[in-house]
Design a protein around this motif. Structure first.
Motif, PDB file in Angstrom:
ATOM      1  N   GLY A  81       0.807  -1.229   0.000  1.00 16.60           N
ATOM      2  CA  GLY A  81       0.000   0.000   0.000  1.00 16.60           C
ATOM      3  C   GLY A  81       0.830   1.264   0.000  1.00 16.60           C
ATOM      4  N   LYS A 133      -6.300  -7.473  -3.432  1.00 19.10           N
ATOM      5  CA  LYS A 133      -7.325  -7.662  -2.404  1.00 19.10           C
ATOM      6  C   LYS A 133      -6.726  -8.449  -1.257  1.00 19.10           C
ATOM      7  CE  LYS A 133     -11.661  -7.344  -4.870  1.00 19.10           C
ATOM      8  NZ  LYS A 133     -12.863  -8.035  -5.320  1.00 19.10           N
ATOM      9  N   ILE A 141     -10.585  -7.083   0.663  1.00 18.60           N
ATOM     10  CA  ILE A 141     -10.608  -5.608   0.664  1.00 18.60           C
ATOM     11  C   ILE A 141      -9.600  -5.133  -0.378  1.00 18.60           C
ATOM     12  CG2 ILE A 141     -10.043  -3.528   2.011  1.00 18.60           C
ATOM     13  CD1 ILE A 141     -10.867  -5.171   4.514  1.00 18.60           C
ATOM     14  N   ILE A 178      -7.181  -2.789  -1.501  1.00 15.68           N
ATOM     15  CA  ILE A 178      -6.468  -1.709  -0.799  1.00 15.68           C
ATOM     16  C   ILE A 178      -6.285  -0.479  -1.695  1.00 15.68           C
ATOM     17  CG2 ILE A 178      -5.329  -3.240   0.848  1.00 15.68           C
ATOM     18  CD1 ILE A 178      -2.735  -2.796  -0.768  1.00 15.68           C
ATOM     19  N   ASP A 209      -8.626   0.915  -3.209  1.00 10.92           N
ATOM     20  CA  ASP A 209      -9.829   1.748  -3.046  1.00 10.92           C
ATOM     21  C   ASP A 209      -9.850   2.520  -1.728  1.00 10.92           C
ATOM     22  OD1 ASP A 209     -10.819   0.967  -5.439  1.00 10.92           O
ATOM     23  OD2 ASP A 209     -12.163  -0.576  -4.637  1.00 10.92           O
ATOM     24  N   LEU A 210      -8.879   2.192  -0.865  1.00  4.65           N
ATOM     25  CA  LEU A 210      -8.918   2.827   0.456  1.00  4.65           C
ATOM     26  C   LEU A 210      -8.424   4.281   0.377  1.00  4.65           C
ATOM     27  CD1 LEU A 210      -7.402  -0.040   2.681  1.00  4.65           C
ATOM     28  CD2 LEU A 210      -9.788   0.705   2.606  1.00  4.65           C
ATOM     29  N   LYS A 214      -7.341   5.883   5.691  1.00  2.00           N
ATOM     30  CA  LYS A 214      -7.719   4.479   5.969  1.00  2.00           C
ATOM     31  C   LYS A 214      -6.583   3.547   5.579  1.00  2.00           C
ATOM     32  CE  LYS A 214     -12.303   4.697   6.854  1.00  2.00           C
ATOM     33  NZ  LYS A 214     -13.300   4.073   7.525  1.00  2.00           N
ATOM     34  N   LEU A 215      -5.885   3.929   4.492  1.00  2.00           N
ATOM     35  CA  LEU A 215      -4.775   3.090   4.028  1.00  2.00           C
ATOM     36  C   LEU A 215      -3.655   3.058   5.077  1.00  2.00           C
ATOM     37  CD1 LEU A 215      -3.748   1.356   1.689  1.00  2.00           C
ATOM     38  CD2 LEU A 215      -2.761   3.415   0.683  1.00  2.00           C
ATOM     39  N   TYR A 252      -4.781   0.886   7.688  1.00  2.00           N
ATOM     40  CA  TYR A 252      -4.737  -0.502   7.224  1.00  2.00           C
ATOM     41  C   TYR A 252      -3.325  -1.053   7.327  1.00  2.00           C
ATOM     42  CZ  TYR A 252      -5.882  -4.695   4.706  1.00  2.00           C
ATOM     43  OH  TYR A 252      -6.081  -6.017   4.401  1.00  2.00           O
TER      44      TYR A 252
END
Lengths: 407, 231
Positions: free
Chosen positions: B55, B65, B69, B71, B73-74, B78-79, B82
């Motif tokens: 990420g 994914k 999820i 990643i 799209d985060l 949020k990333l 994450y």
């Protein structure tokens, strides 16, 4: 937060020499600024004290007296008028006086001067006139005598126990003539006052210049408990007295003093601005270097899960700490010195002393210890430090992790 | 859980006149508990691939994914969260925070997770004892050898209890003894905690210990070999 402080604090001391140099520059700036402002504010306080001693915080006149300066624009001072003025919460003392102009004559010499009819005890309490006596004594409440300024006495070649003839225009055009014994001679440091001022008891001046109008005065001098809102106080007292009277603060009566203070203050602030500009660039240089050499470290912190906002807090703390260390050390170092100079002002000699005397100001270099001098410097430095922190704050919110990691 | 599913992954750098396809259509699935080495020559796209999985970089095309999820799209905040809670990083140059001690470096991650001081110091101490430097808790990175720093780095990566650890050439700066000790340590963690390890490496010793070797060349997977007995 504790760890953020820890990272910031230890980060500062990675390069001890650089941090010390920057902190020292802030320290010196604060020290110099405090020294400079303390002298300036101290001088202003002295000038204001001198002005207020002379004029009072406020003066009540009959409407139009300030323009005409004529005894015809005088009014009757009564107990009810006094009570009305004293009804204002902030009023400390109320002192009436009758000021007019007269011609004095002794032997072959004649000269015009200002005659102030005063309540001697009250006036002496405010202005310490008796301290200026060089010969004779000061006046009593119902004294028949006159006190002359030294310049006038020399002009007339007159001494204590001699008599002087006064000729003037009294209230509503009557002739005011009298002969009065000289009871004392005072010396004013300002030549203008020393050649122009005479004092007599209020009752005697009223008897000679307004025999048919007992209680006539031209001015009521008001001293306030606090001088923070002069204009508001003036308005309040004016509303208590009505439009027949004008209430004027000393800042209007002695506008040239206010202008001089304001002009000098602007000059001082420009000097401070230059000083702070140099210091700001010093802090910015350090912060810039600290940011650039830690790009990779910042990137790793964000990579492992630290939010950029927290990183911004770290760099902000670092910058503010540099400022705070400089401010605190500057204040601590200057305080004992300023305290000493506040108690022992530097006496002035030569031309500087002469110039101050011309403004009726004691020839000393006074220092002030007003709290705002210290708080203003502290807040200014911290604001400037915060402004310099904007660059690293913007940087940590925008940098690209991988690019920074490769740096 | 902890399944990484990579589909049709591309990373194209078009800053120069000729676009460079650093990752050129990779499809992979990495399961929980794997001990995987990504190998390949320099410039083959290993690090770019790991950065996208971690990420730290955005793919030009395709999706990554993790437990379903995506990643990609985060949103940025949020990333970061994450990464904090799911991914551990071990860097070639250790990249510890130089002003913090070994203990503080490890505890720092848990502090970001808002764990209490007592708890994070206890876990950090245990982790550092597990990686064999329990006697150097108060040393700063500058006072530790390369091998010791990398051990702290592993402890830091494990501190957040991540689903998987990404290690970019973790042994590149280590001598043989430190390399073997580090690999044994990571294998032990892999077995005991069932943490997924994904390495990029040139190091034959790492390849020897890995249970799955994925070879990347010119941005493409050219081979994917599982050793006997591996998951």
């Amino acid at each position: 937060m504790e760890t953020l402080f820890k990272i910031a604090w230890r980060g500062l001391w990675r390069n001890k020499r650089r941090t010390l140099i920057t902190t020292t520059s802030v320290f010196l700036a604060v020290f110099l600024a405090l020294f400079m402002r303390s002298i300036q504010i101290g001088s202003y306080e002295l000038m204001i004290d001198s002005a207020v001693t002379e004029a009072g915080h406020l003066q009540v006149h009959d409407s139009g007296f300030w323009e005409s300066k004529s005894i015809n624009d005088s009014f009757i001072y009564s107990e009810s008028l006094k009570n009305k003025i004293e009804g204002a919460e902030n009023v400390k003392t109320v002192i009436p006086k009758l000021e007019t102009f007269a011609l004095g004559s002794y032997g072959e010499m004649t000269k015009g001067f200002m005659l102030q009819g005063i309540i001697p005890e009250l006036e002496d309490l405010r202005k310490n006139i008796s301290d200026k006596l060089v010969e004779g004594r000061f006046l009593n409440t119902n004294d028949d005598g006159i006190v002359l300024a030294e310049g006038l006495a020399k002009f007339f070649k007159i001494g204590v126990n001699d008599t002087i003839v006064l000729i003037g225009q009294g209230y509503q055009g009557i002739s005011a003539v009298g002969i009065f014994p000289v009871v004392g001679i005072i010396k004013y440091p300002i030549p203008k006052l020393n050649n122009f001022i005479t004092y007599m008891s209020l009752s005697k001046v009223q008897e000679v210049f307004a025999p048919y109008h007992p209680g006539l005065v031209s001015t009521i001098v008001i001293d306030l408990k606090s001088d923070k809102n002069l204009k508001t106080e003036a308005k309040e007292i004016n509303s208590l007295l009505g439009s027949k009277y004008e209430v004027i603060p000393w800042t209007i009566m002695l506008a040239e003093v206010v202008q001089q203070i304001e002009g000098d203050n602007v000059g001082g602030l420009i000097m401070l601005a230059i000083l702070y500009l140099i210091v700001t660039f010093g802090i910015f240089g350090t912060i810039l270097m600290m940011t650039m050499e830690r790009r990779k470290e910042f990137a790793v912190m964000v990579a492992v899960g630290m939010h950029r906002g927290k990183l911004a807090i770290v760099v902000c703390i670092e910058t503010l700490m540099i400022g705070l260390m400089g401010v605190v050390s500057g204040i601590l170092a200057s305080l004992p010195l300023l305290q000493y100079l506040y108690r022992n002002p530097i006496p002035l000699k030569g031309e500087a002393a002469k110039m101050m005397l011309e403004f009726n100001i004691e020839p000393i270099m006074p220092f002030s210890l007003e709290l705002f001098i210290f708080s203003n410097q502290g807040v200014t430095i911290l604001i400037l430090a915060f402004i310099t922190a904007l660059y690293p704050i913007i940087y940590v919110n925008r940098f690209k992790i991988l690019k920074a990691m490769r740096s | 859980m902890g399944v990484i599913k990579i589909s049709n992954l591309y990373k194209i750098y078009d800053e120069s006149k000729i676009p460079v396809k650093a990752v050129n259509g990779i499809d992979l699935t990495i399961c929980q508990g794997e001990f995987t080495a990504i190998v390949g020559p320099s410039g083959s796209g290993k690090t770019t691939f790991l950065n996208m999985v971690g990420g730290l970089d955005k793919p030009t095309k395709g999706e990554i994914k993790i437990d379903n999820i995506d990643i990609g799209d985060l949103p940025p905040r949020k990333l970061i969260d994450y990464r904090l809670n799911n991914i551990g990083f071990v860097f070639q140059a250790y990249n510890l925070i130089p002003v913090l001690t070994a203990l503080e470096n490890v505890a720092f991650i848990m502090q970001l997770q808002r764990k209490g001081k007592k708890e994070r110091n206890k876990i950090a101490r245990e982790l550092l004892e597990t990686v064999g430097i329990g006697d150097k808790l108060d040393r700063r990175p500058g006072d530790l050898s390369g091998g010791q720093q990398q051990r702290v780095s592993v402890a830091r990566a494990l501190a957040s209890k991540p689903k998987f650890i990404l290690a970019d050439e973790p042994t590149a700066n280590l001598d043989s003894k430190s390399t073997n000790e580090l690999l044994d340590l990571m294998l032990k963690m892999n077995k005991e905690l069932d943490t997924t390890f994904i390495f990029s490496t040139h190091d034959q010793r790492v390849m020897d210990k890995a249970r799955r070797i994925i070879t990347i060349d010119d941005g493409k997977v050219t081979s994917d070999v599982r050793k006997n007995g591996s998951k």
